[in-house]
Motif scaffolding. Sequence first.
Motif, short mmCIF file in Angstrom:
data_model
loop_
_atom_site.label_atom_id
_atom_site.label_comp_id
_atom_site.label_asym_id
_atom_site.label_seq_id
_atom_site.Cartn_x
_atom_site.Cartn_y
_atom_site.Cartn_z
N ASN A 206 39.33 31.61 32.04
CA ASN A 206 38.71 32.57 31.12
C ASN A 206 37.98 33.68 31.87
O ASN A 206 37.64 34.71 31.27
CB ASN A 206 37.72 31.85 30.20
CG ASN A 206 38.42 30.91 29.23
OD1 ASN A 206 39.57 31.14 28.85
ND2 ASN A 206 37.73 29.84 28.84
N ASP A 207 37.70 33.47 33.15
CA ASP A 207 37.00 34.48 33.94
C ASP A 207 37.95 35.53 34.52
O ASP A 207 37.50 36.47 35.18
CB ASP A 207 36.22 33.81 35.08
CG ASP A 207 35.13 32.88 34.55
OD1 ASP A 207 34.48 33.24 33.58
OD2 ASP A 207 34.98 31.77 35.12
N THR A 208 39.24 35.40 34.27
CA THR A 208 40.20 36.41 34.70
C THR A 208 39.89 37.73 33.98
O THR A 208 39.63 37.75 32.77
CB THR A 208 41.63 35.97 34.38
OG1 THR A 208 41.94 34.82 35.17
CG2 THR A 208 42.63 37.07 34.69
N GLY A 209 39.92 38.83 34.71
CA GLY A 209 39.66 40.12 34.07
C GLY A 209 39.42 41.23 35.06
O GLY A 209 39.52 41.06 36.27
N GLU A 210 39.09 42.40 34.51
CA GLU A 210 38.79 43.60 35.30
C GLU A 210 37.27 43.72 35.46
O GLU A 210 36.54 43.77 34.48
CB GLU A 210 39.34 44.84 34.60
CG GLU A 210 40.83 44.77 34.25
CD GLU A 210 41.70 45.02 35.45
OE1 GLU A 210 41.16 45.53 36.46
OE2 GLU A 210 42.90 44.72 35.39
N TYR A 211 36.82 43.78 36.70
CA TYR A 211 35.38 43.81 36.98
C TYR A 211 34.98 45.10 37.69
O TYR A 211 35.72 45.62 38.54
CB TYR A 211 34.98 42.62 37.87
CG TYR A 211 35.04 41.29 37.17
CD1 TYR A 211 33.89 40.73 36.59
CD2 TYR A 211 36.23 40.57 37.08
CE1 TYR A 211 33.93 39.50 35.95
CE2 TYR A 211 36.29 39.33 36.45
CZ TYR A 211 35.14 38.81 35.88
OH TYR A 211 35.18 37.59 35.26
N PHE A 212 33.80 45.62 37.32
CA PHE A 212 33.18 46.71 38.07
C PHE A 212 31.67 46.62 37.91
O PHE A 212 31.16 45.91 37.04
CB PHE A 212 33.71 48.09 37.63
CG PHE A 212 33.28 48.52 36.25
CD1 PHE A 212 32.11 49.21 36.04
CD2 PHE A 212 34.09 48.22 35.16
CE1 PHE A 212 31.72 49.61 34.77
CE2 PHE A 212 33.72 48.62 33.88
CZ PHE A 212 32.52 49.30 33.68
N ARG A 229 40.63 43.82 39.63
CA ARG A 229 41.05 42.66 38.83
C ARG A 229 40.92 41.37 39.64
O ARG A 229 41.30 41.31 40.82
CB ARG A 229 42.49 42.82 38.36
CG ARG A 229 42.98 41.64 37.50
CD ARG A 229 44.35 41.88 36.92
NE ARG A 229 44.79 40.75 36.11
CZ ARG A 229 44.40 40.50 34.88
NH1 ARG A 229 43.55 41.33 34.28
NH2 ARG A 229 44.84 39.45 34.20
N MET A 230 40.39 40.35 38.97
CA MET A 230 40.34 39.01 39.54
C MET A 230 41.19 38.08 38.68
O MET A 230 40.95 37.95 37.48
CB MET A 230 38.89 38.48 39.60
CG MET A 230 38.79 37.09 40.23
SD MET A 230 37.08 36.48 40.40
CE MET A 230 36.66 36.14 38.68
N GLN A 231 42.20 37.48 39.31
CA GLN A 231 43.10 36.56 38.62
C GLN A 231 42.74 35.12 38.98
O GLN A 231 42.71 34.76 40.16
CB GLN A 231 44.56 36.84 39.01
CG GLN A 231 45.58 35.96 38.34
CD GLN A 231 45.68 36.21 36.84
OE1 GLN A 231 45.63 37.37 36.41
NE2 GLN A 231 45.80 35.15 36.07
N VAL A 232 42.46 34.33 37.95
CA VAL A 232 42.10 32.92 38.16
C VAL A 232 43.24 32.06 37.63
O VAL A 232 43.64 32.18 36.47
CB VAL A 232 40.78 32.56 37.44
CG1 VAL A 232 40.41 31.11 37.73
CG2 VAL A 232 39.66 33.50 37.88
#
Length: 290
Positions: A206-212, A229-232
Amino acid sequence: MASRRLRLLLLGYLGVFCYHKVTGIAIETDNKNVKAEEFKEAILSCKHKFSKGMSLRIEWKKIQSQEVSFVYYNGEFTGDLKDRAEMLNTGIRIRNVTRKDSGTYRCEISAKSEEGQRLGEATITLTVLVPPTTPICVVPNSAMTGTVVELSCKEAEGSPPSEYQWYKNGVALLEKTGTGSARTANITYTMNKKSGTLIFNTVSKNDTGEYFCVASNGIGLPQKCSMKRMQVDDLNVSGIIAAVVIVALVMALCGLGVLYAQKKGYFTKESSSQISSTPNPLLSRRFQPL
């Protein structure tokens, strides 16, 4: 440079204590804590109640740690303020301030009167405000579920130091306050706005997403880093087990093949044929015709 500064200080002290009697006077300032944005002007006020006809000696000094240096001495500015500062009565105006101008300044005024030498001083702190620059964000491209993952965000130019806010898919992440509210109960991360870190103790899909991250200190415009992007993904246990089983089967089949070949005598026959096909040089010499 150090010796010249020491001589100036000694001259200043000698000028003060050469009179028979020294009494204190009240020196006032409009603002003891002056804040000014970088590249603008700052005014450090220093006021007294001497009569206009009195002869005044005015000095300004900058105090840094245990070092004291002259800013205004003997009727002129010194150092890098020489071309950027001017007197406002007994106060000073500094134009085009930079972060190097931040520090503690001391206004010292002395006057000679019939009662003797009169002295007074006021201390002012100047803080130069600097907007943040674009922060540097470190976001891993991929991570496995259940592992500890840390994201970092930092910029070093802002004054006062910046605070940091992380965003996921364009939405600001909540800071866990420890109040036990329903909204913060499900937070699986720890966000430190002072240090700029975002830590997932047990990262999930659920923590997969685009971060800034956005850095701000109330000066100028907030600055943000580029989105990453971080892919889990889940750890593929079944795939690993299948691969191990296949390798084990291949090794077992190879071993069975070797045993079968030995049982059939393939390796023995091959060795015998190689021995028989090899000529014996002793025999060939014995039966060589004369």
